[in-house]
Design a protein around this motif. Structure first.
Motif, short mmCIF file in Angstrom:
data_model
loop_
_atom_site.label_atom_id
_atom_site.label_comp_id
_atom_site.label_asym_id
_atom_site.label_seq_id
_atom_site.Cartn_x
_atom_site.Cartn_y
_atom_site.Cartn_z
N ALA A 163 2.30 1.80 -3.43
CA ALA A 163 1.28 2.33 -4.34
C ALA A 163 1.03 3.81 -4.09
N GLN A 164 1.00 4.22 -2.82
CA GLN A 164 0.80 5.64 -2.49
C GLN A 164 1.96 6.49 -3.02
N ALA A 165 3.20 5.97 -2.84
CA ALA A 165 4.37 6.71 -3.33
C ALA A 165 4.33 6.84 -4.85
N ASP A 166 3.92 5.76 -5.54
CA ASP A 166 3.84 5.81 -7.01
C ASP A 166 2.82 6.85 -7.46
N ARG A 167 1.68 6.90 -6.79
CA ARG A 167 0.65 7.88 -7.16
C ARG A 167 1.13 9.30 -6.91
N LYS A 168 1.86 9.50 -5.82
CA LYS A 168 2.35 10.84 -5.50
C LYS A 168 3.40 11.28 -6.50
N ARG A 169 4.29 10.35 -6.89
CA ARG A 169 5.29 10.70 -7.90
C ARG A 169 4.63 11.06 -9.22
N LYS A 177 0.83 -1.21 0.00
CA LYS A 177 0.00 0.00 0.00
C LYS A 177 0.86 1.25 0.00
N ARG A 178 1.97 1.21 0.78
CA ARG A 178 2.85 2.38 0.83
C ARG A 178 3.53 2.61 -0.52
#
Length: 472
Positions: free
Chosen positions: A218-224, A215-216
């Protein structure tokens, strides 16, 4: 005038009768006081008049007669017309900045068509542009021979980093030879057993059942992704080489009148480029990297020259939900206000003119001239259907020469320097002759998911080579 003595009056009368009094001193006015200068045989000001506003701001410092004379000369030159700011500065022996300050004080303006660059600077810019075009042509030829970026840099005797701007302007994807070599050298190590360093095993890969770690990630990928591309829609319009919709030849305005609005109702006329899949919200490459992109949409046909080749087939015919702003004084007032706010909030602001519509008057061109002079962090790119030899076309061309690195407006319907034209081939090559085919359109037609938009392309404002667009 102060009262004169009988002796002074007699001397004045004799001088007038003899024809020795031929001019009034520079800076003279009805508010000045005079005395007779026997050595010069003329009247001289006892204390030059200083305007109240000047006296209030500067503690009563008297006016400068030489400055008053120069400004009178500036006033005469403007009235006669035909001179640029640089020519006036050369004639009066002062800097061009001093001339522009005089014009501001006098409340005068030079028409954009009379404001060009000195011939020497124009020649220098032309030579520089020719050198850039030759270098980029050679880079394109080397890339066609499958040379890497490192090899091309060695051929030019420069570092690979020096070629980044040229490669981005050409819309090419040239591999870096050194990076590829490092990948190949690192490949065997990636396949080796788990390495041990300082007696401890390397971290094990994340297990599939570790939901928190996944989950972390995936969140980092979306933020990038959000940092790099703020667009709401990331799928570009597919261009098939045909007009989407035609209107009658006698049409003079938009066919979507319900989307025409008056400025000043609280809604901004300059829209965030992130709302446009093609434009994008940020410049991510090139010399304007970091600029925020905003767009302006006017009413098609109502603001366009009748000579436009796409009068009937304008792509605005298929833009049912695009807000168009009615042109006129209200629009120009809103633009001045919003440009000031945007340039105060961001270091660099890039405006796309015009998603629909065109430059509708010389005063409107002058508005952008004034904005570029006022806001040093402002840049403009876009297209116009006005021919080079038309009145508005000449104003646009001279403004582009005056601000060659911040006013990148191309002329539609022609090739050559700062030209653009359309093609009907939906699957063209990257280049057609000396023209670059729009990389964003080619990516949209291929179905690429690499996120190509104006902000990641930058070709339109990074080179003066013509741009070809697939008709849509």
């Amino acid at each position: 005038m102060d009262a004169l003595s009988p002796e002074e009056r007699r001397l004045i009368d004799e001088a007038v009768a003899a024809g020795r009094v031929t001019e009034v001193p520079t800076g003279a006015s009805a508010h000045s006081s005079y005395v007779w200068d026997q050595s010069k045989k003329t009247l001289v000001m006892r204390e030059p008049y200083a305007p109240k506003s000047w006296a209030h701001r500067k503690g009563g410092r008297p006016a400068n007669p030489a400055l008053a004379a120069r400004r009178q000369s500036v006033r005469v030159m403007v009235a006669e017309g035909g001179r640029t700011g640089a020519e006036m500065a050369q004639a009066l022996g002062v800097s061009e900045a001093a001339i522009w300050n005089d014009l501001k004080v006098l409340g005068l303006n030079l028409k954009p068509v009379t404001h060009g660059l000195p011939q020497g600077l124009s020649d220098h810019n032309a030579a520089r542009a020719a050198a850039v075009e030759d270098r980029r042509s050679r880079i394109a030829d080397m890339a066609a021979r499958d040379m890497t970026r490192t090899q091309i840099a060695e051929a030019f005797g420069v570092s690979p980093r020096s070629l980044y701007a040229d490669i981005a302007a050409l819309g090419l994807d040239i591999p870096d030879g050194r990076r590829q070599a490092r990948k190949e050298a690192a490949a065997p190590a990636a396949e080796a057993p788990e390495a041990v360093r300082d007696g401890a095993a390397a971290p094990a890969p994340i297990q599939a059942h570790d939901k928190a770690a996944a989950k972390r990630i995936a969140q980092a990928d979306r933020k990038r992704a959000a940092i790099r591309d703020r667009r709401r829609f990331k799928t570009g319009v597919v261009a098939d080489g045909r007009y989407a919709k035609m209107v009658p030849a006698d049409a003079t305005c938009t066919v979507h009148g319900h989307m025409l609005a008056d400025p000043g109702d609280g809604e901004a006329v300059l829209k965030n480029g992130a709302m446009n899949a093609k434009i994008g919200g940020d410049v991510l490459v090139g010399r304007l990297r970091g600029a925020r992109i905003f767009t302006l949409t006017l009413e098609e046909r109502a603001t366009c020259p009748r000579s436009c080749a796409h009068w009937r087939g304008c792509y605005g015919n298929a833009m049912h939900y695009a807000r168009r702003w009615r042109h006129g004084p209200a629009l120009e007032a809103a633009l001045r206000r919003e440009l000031s706010d945007l340039c105060a909030a961001h270091d660099l602001v890039l405006i796309r003119l015009h998603v629909l519509g065109d430059f509708y008057s010389l005063d409107y061109v002058a508005l952008w001239h004034a904005a570029l002079r006022t806001h040093r962090g402002l840049a403009v790119f876009g297209f116009t259907a006005h021919p080079d030899d038309s009145e508005i076309g000449r104003a646009i061309r001279f403004l582009r020469e005056a601000h060659h690195d911040r006013f990148m407006i191309r002329h539609s319907g022609r090739t050559g320097v700062w030209g653009s034209f359309d093609i009907t081939d939906p699957e063209p090559e990257k280049r057609i002759g000396d023209a670059i085919v729009c990389p964003e359109q080619r990516a949209a037609n291929r179905g690429d998911r690499e996120g190509v938009h104006c902000g990641t392309c930058a070709v339109c404002w990074s080179t003066d080579r013509p741009i070809a667009f697939i008709r849509h």
